[in-house]
Design a protein around this motif. Structure first.
Motif, PDB file in Angstrom:
ATOM      1  N   ASN A 165      42.392 -87.620-121.410  1.00  0.00           N
ATOM      2  CA  ASN A 165      41.502 -87.107-120.387  1.00  0.00           C
ATOM      3  C   ASN A 165      41.218 -85.637-120.671  1.00  0.00           C
ATOM      4  O   ASN A 165      41.807 -85.042-121.563  1.00  0.00           O
ATOM      5  CB  ASN A 165      42.129 -87.243-118.995  1.00  0.00           C
ATOM      6  CG  ASN A 165      42.346 -88.682-118.617  1.00  0.00           C
ATOM      7  OD1 ASN A 165      41.495 -89.538-118.860  1.00  0.00           O
ATOM      8  ND2 ASN A 165      43.503 -88.979-118.022  1.00  0.00           N
ATOM      9  N   GLY A 166      40.315 -85.064-119.912  1.00  0.00           N
ATOM     10  CA  GLY A 166      40.052 -83.640-120.059  1.00  0.00           C
ATOM     11  C   GLY A 166      41.055 -82.853-119.253  1.00  0.00           C
ATOM     12  O   GLY A 166      40.947 -82.755-118.030  1.00  0.00           O
ATOM     13  N   ASP A 167      42.071 -82.298-119.894  1.00  0.00           N
ATOM     14  CA  ASP A 167      43.103 -81.526-119.209  1.00  0.00           C
ATOM     15  C   ASP A 167      42.969 -80.046-119.546  1.00  0.00           C
ATOM     16  O   ASP A 167      42.522 -79.672-120.626  1.00  0.00           O
ATOM     17  CB  ASP A 167      44.496 -82.009-119.628  1.00  0.00           C
ATOM     18  CG  ASP A 167      44.770 -83.441-119.183  1.00  0.00           C
ATOM     19  OD1 ASP A 167      44.470 -83.755-118.012  1.00  0.00           O
ATOM     20  OD2 ASP A 167      45.264 -84.239-120.001  1.00  0.00           O
ATOM     21  N   ILE A 168      43.410 -79.192-118.605  1.00  0.00           N
ATOM     22  CA  ILE A 168      43.332 -77.749-118.803  1.00  0.00           C
ATOM     23  C   ILE A 168      44.529 -77.278-119.611  1.00  0.00           C
ATOM     24  O   ILE A 168      45.676 -77.632-119.316  1.00  0.00           O
ATOM     25  CB  ILE A 168      43.289 -77.005-117.461  1.00  0.00           C
ATOM     26  CG1 ILE A 168      42.080 -77.446-116.633  1.00  0.00           C
ATOM     27  CG2 ILE A 168      43.248 -75.482-117.691  1.00  0.00           C
ATOM     28  CD1 ILE A 168      42.052 -76.855-115.243  1.00  0.00           C
ATOM     29  N   ARG A 169      44.245 -76.474-120.613  1.00  0.00           N
ATOM     30  CA  ARG A 169      45.291 -75.807-121.388  1.00  0.00           C
ATOM     31  C   ARG A 169      45.018 -74.306-121.380  1.00  0.00           C
ATOM     32  O   ARG A 169      43.881 -73.875-121.207  1.00  0.00           O
ATOM     33  CB  ARG A 169      45.349 -76.351-122.812  1.00  0.00           C
ATOM     34  CG  ARG A 169      45.589 -77.849-122.801  1.00  0.00           C
ATOM     35  CD  ARG A 169      46.047 -78.407-124.095  1.00  0.00           C
ATOM     36  NE  ARG A 169      46.315 -79.836-123.934  1.00  0.00           N
ATOM     37  CZ  ARG A 169      47.139 -80.532-124.686  1.00  0.00           C
ATOM     38  NH1 ARG A 169      47.801 -79.943-125.667  1.00  0.00           N
ATOM     39  NH2 ARG A 169      47.330 -81.821-124.482  1.00  0.00           N
ATOM     40  N   ILE A 170      46.098 -73.546-121.574  1.00  0.00           N
ATOM     41  CA  ILE A 170      46.016 -72.092-121.557  1.00  0.00           C
ATOM     42  C   ILE A 170      46.503 -71.562-122.896  1.00  0.00           C
ATOM     43  O   ILE A 170      47.580 -71.933-123.369  1.00  0.00           O
ATOM     44  CB  ILE A 170      46.873 -71.489-120.429  1.00  0.00           C
ATOM     45  CG1 ILE A 170      46.509 -72.083-119.060  1.00  0.00           C
ATOM     46  CG2 ILE A 170      46.743 -69.964-120.419  1.00  0.00           C
ATOM     47  CD1 ILE A 170      45.141 -71.716-118.553  1.00  0.00           C
ATOM     48  N   ARG A 171      45.711 -70.676-123.492  1.00  0.00           N
ATOM     49  CA  ARG A 171      46.095 -70.046-124.758  1.00  0.00           C
ATOM     50  C   ARG A 171      46.364 -68.573-124.532  1.00  0.00           C
ATOM     51  O   ARG A 171      45.528 -67.854-123.969  1.00  0.00           O
ATOM     52  CB  ARG A 171      44.986 -70.207-125.802  1.00  0.00           C
ATOM     53  CG  ARG A 171      45.322 -69.586-127.162  1.00  0.00           C
ATOM     54  CD  ARG A 171      44.135 -69.761-128.096  1.00  0.00           C
ATOM     55  NE  ARG A 171      44.429 -69.307-129.450  1.00  0.00           N
ATOM     56  CZ  ARG A 171      44.290 -68.055-129.877  1.00  0.00           C
ATOM     57  NH1 ARG A 171      43.863 -67.114-129.034  1.00  0.00           N
ATOM     58  NH2 ARG A 171      44.565 -67.738-131.136  1.00  0.00           N
ATOM     59  N   ASP A 172      47.540 -68.123-124.951  1.00  0.00           N
ATOM     60  CA  ASP A 172      47.892 -66.715-124.883  1.00  0.00           C
ATOM     61  C   ASP A 172      47.249 -65.991-126.066  1.00  0.00           C
ATOM     62  O   ASP A 172      47.469 -66.360-127.223  1.00  0.00           O
ATOM     63  CB  ASP A 172      49.412 -66.563-124.916  1.00  0.00           C
ATOM     64  CG  ASP A 172      49.859 -65.125-124.710  1.00  0.00           C
ATOM     65  OD1 ASP A 172      49.710 -64.320-125.654  1.00  0.00           O
ATOM     66  OD2 ASP A 172      50.343 -64.819-123.617  1.00  0.00           O
ATOM     67  N   THR A 173      46.458 -64.959-125.795  1.00  0.00           N
ATOM     68  CA  THR A 173      45.738 -64.262-126.860  1.00  0.00           C
ATOM     69  C   THR A 173      46.675 -63.564-127.833  1.00  0.00           C
ATOM     70  O   THR A 173      46.441 -63.563-129.046  1.00  0.00           O
ATOM     71  CB  THR A 173      44.761 -63.233-126.252  1.00  0.00           C
ATOM     72  OG1 THR A 173      43.854 -63.911-125.376  1.00  0.00           O
ATOM     73  CG2 THR A 173      43.970 -62.516-127.325  1.00  0.00           C
ATOM     74  N   GLY A 174      47.763 -62.990-127.323  1.00  0.00           N
ATOM     75  CA  GLY A 174      48.668 -62.252-128.177  1.00  0.00           C
ATOM     76  C   GLY A 174      49.536 -63.131-129.056  1.00  0.00           C
ATOM     77  O   GLY A 174      49.665 -62.904-130.260  1.00  0.00           O
ATOM     78  N   THR A 175      50.137 -64.172-128.461  1.00  0.00           N
ATOM     79  CA  THR A 175      51.077 -65.021-129.208  1.00  0.00           C
ATOM     80  C   THR A 175      50.424 -66.259-129.799  1.00  0.00           C
ATOM     81  O   THR A 175      51.024 -66.920-130.651  1.00  0.00           O
ATOM     82  CB  THR A 175      52.218 -65.475-128.293  1.00  0.00           C
ATOM     83  OG1 THR A 175      51.697 -66.356-127.273  1.00  0.00           O
ATOM     84  CG2 THR A 175      52.893 -64.285-127.625  1.00  0.00           C
ATOM     85  N   LEU A 181      48.295 -77.090-118.601  1.00  0.00           N
ATOM     86  CA  LEU A 181      48.351 -76.766-117.176  1.00  0.00           C
ATOM     87  C   LEU A 181      48.213 -77.996-116.295  1.00  0.00           C
ATOM     88  O   LEU A 181      48.849 -78.093-115.256  1.00  0.00           O
ATOM     89  CB  LEU A 181      47.250 -75.747-116.836  1.00  0.00           C
ATOM     90  CG  LEU A 181      47.257 -75.194-115.413  1.00  0.00           C
ATOM     91  CD1 LEU A 181      48.517 -74.374-115.158  1.00  0.00           C
ATOM     92  CD2 LEU A 181      46.011 -74.337-115.170  1.00  0.00           C
ATOM     93  N   THR A 182      47.351 -78.939-116.670  1.00  0.00           N
ATOM     94  CA  THR A 182      47.149 -80.147-115.865  1.00  0.00           C
ATOM     95  C   THR A 182      47.331 -81.381-116.728  1.00  0.00           C
ATOM     96  O   THR A 182      47.124 -81.355-117.938  1.00  0.00           O
ATOM     97  CB  THR A 182      45.741 -80.184-115.241  1.00  0.00           C
ATOM     98  OG1 THR A 182      44.751 -80.257-116.288  1.00  0.00           O
ATOM     99  CG2 THR A 182      45.473 -78.947-114.390  1.00  0.00           C
ATOM    100  N   ASN A 183      47.705 -82.472-116.078  1.00  0.00           N
ATOM    101  CA  ASN A 183      47.846 -83.768-116.743  1.00  0.00           C
ATOM    102  C   ASN A 183      47.634 -84.839-115.690  1.00  0.00           C
ATOM    103  O   ASN A 183      48.582 -85.305-115.060  1.00  0.00           O
ATOM    104  CB  ASN A 183      49.217 -83.891-117.399  1.00  0.00           C
ATOM    105  CG  ASN A 183      49.357 -85.164-118.213  1.00  0.00           C
ATOM    106  OD1 ASN A 183      48.387 -85.911-118.398  1.00  0.00           O
ATOM    107  ND2 ASN A 183      50.554 -85.444-118.693  1.00  0.00           N
ATOM    108  N   THR A 184      46.376 -85.192-115.465  1.00  0.00           N
ATOM    109  CA  THR A 184      46.037 -86.099-114.381  1.00  0.00           C
ATOM    110  C   THR A 184      45.191 -87.258-114.899  1.00  0.00           C
ATOM    111  O   THR A 184      44.777 -87.281-116.059  1.00  0.00           O
ATOM    112  CB  THR A 184      45.223 -85.357-113.295  1.00  0.00           C
ATOM    113  OG1 THR A 184      43.924 -85.002-113.829  1.00  0.00           O
ATOM    114  CG2 THR A 184      45.934 -84.092-112.845  1.00  0.00           C
TER     115      THR A 184
END
Length: 361
Positions: A165-175, A181-184
């Motif tokens: 599905n289309g789930d939200i992910r977060i990428r840290d710019t520095g690391t 973030l979501t899994n629905t």
């Protein structure tokens, strides 16, 4: 190259040249020039109001991303953003670059696909145009869409279909670390950070209906902002309110606002023209929301309405079928309005124009 701790150093001279091009010109309105013919769509200002990203749909199997430098309100010749491995001039076909967002440096971010392949997220220096892929396939395979940068540039939200599905992910710019973030069961779309980066707005489509949600990023608490039997889509923060499009209305799409708890719903406008891909566009301070009417008799103006519905201002343009307004305030304090329109009712292509509306709101 990925956008990690050494990205600015790696960009080096090309970035310095890009930001050094600003000149002072007399105030005037201008049409944004670009190569070839096509419909201009989905304008998005850089945070400093110095660049304007937009799409050109040539209806030949391709949609291309362009960026114009805007001095005062005079747009320069727009530069096409080239994907790695893509070549040729306009009209090459099967190349899609859409959904611009901005890193505050500024760098333009967007979705890109070559020859019908997967959508990935790319970035480019506005004055260069040669894009690099932001996230390696080994780090996040599949389609990556809807890039949304936190205002300070420290993190980027995006949508991944890696889990089906289309789930939200977060990428840290520095690391460069990526977290999910979501899994629905539904598909998430249109993420956007609050000004302080503490909250994330988005929509989720489930059982063919789209609703608006917000996550507190510190606690992980998810809140329903607006749901029902009709679609609520493309939410954005507007000061202490949330604005989105709703298909509840009998005249097509309505422009609606609520408070941060999803309460105090107000219909700001009925029968609005839905942008091709964009969300409602606000002034940088969040006080006003810009929209255009789907009614042909009212389509020659752009209207700015207070997010609380208390007042509105019409901006006549002299053109027809106006759509997709975007507002910014530049470093010199000038308020600029970009919008797409037809020069007349018989025109074949939509153009993109920029006008100075300083002092009018």
């Amino acid at each position: 190259m990925t956008l990690g701790t050494g990205w600015l150093r790696a960009l080096g001279t090309s970035f310095t040249l890009a930001v050094g091009l600003a000149v002072t010109t007399p105030a005037d309105a201008g049409t944004v020039p670009f190569d070839g013919e096509g419909h201009a769509e989905n304008p998005v200002w850089s945070p400093d109001g110095h660049y304007l990203a937009f799409e050109v749909n040539r209806f030949a199997g391709d949609t291309e991303m362009f960026v114009s430098e805007v001095s005062g309100d005079i747009p320069r010749q727009a530069r096409k953003m080239n994907l790695p491995g893509s070549g040729g001039g306009f009209g090459a076909g099967n190349r899609v670059t859409i959904n611009a967002a901005w890193h505050p440096q500024p760098l333009v971010l967007f979705e890109g696909s070559n020859q019908g392949g997967q959508f990935r997220i790319y970035y480019a220096v506005p004055g260069d145009g040669n894009a690099s892929e932001m996230i390696k396939t080994s780090d996040a395979p599949g389609d990556l869409t809807f890039p949304a940068m936190r205002p300070d540039g420290g993190k980027m939200a995006f949508i991944s279909d890696q889990t089906g599905n289309g789930d939200i992910r977060i990428r840290d710019t520095g690391t460069e670390a990526i977290t999910q973030l979501t899994n629905t069961e539904g598909s998430e779309m249109f993420p956007e950070y609050s000004d302080d980066g503490s909250k994330l707005l988005f929509t989720r489509k489930r059982n063919s209906v789209e609703a608006v949600y917000m996550i507190d990023l510190a606690s992980g608490e998810e809140r329903t902002i607006s749901s029902g039997n009709a679609d609520r889509t493309r939410p954005t923060f507007a000061g202490d309110r949330i604005v989105f499009f709703s298909s509840d209305g009998s005249d097509g799409w309505d422009l609606v606002s609520t408070d941060m708890n999803g309460q105090g719903r107000q219909t700001l406008a009925r029968g609005v023209r839905l942008p091709v891909r964009g969300r409602p566009q606000t002034t940088p301070d969040g006080r006003y929301v810009a929209y255009t009417s789907a009614d042909p008799t009212q389509s020659s103006k752009v209207t700015l309405v207070r997010a609380d519905g208390s007042s509105r201002v019409d901006i006549p343009t002299g053109f027809v079928a106006c759509g997709e307004p975007a507002v910014t305030v530049s470093a010199d304090g000038r308020t600029k309005l970009a919008f797409t329109a037809l020069p007349d009712a018989n025109a074949a292509w939509r153009f993109l124009s920029v006008i100075d509306i300083t002092g009018r709101i």
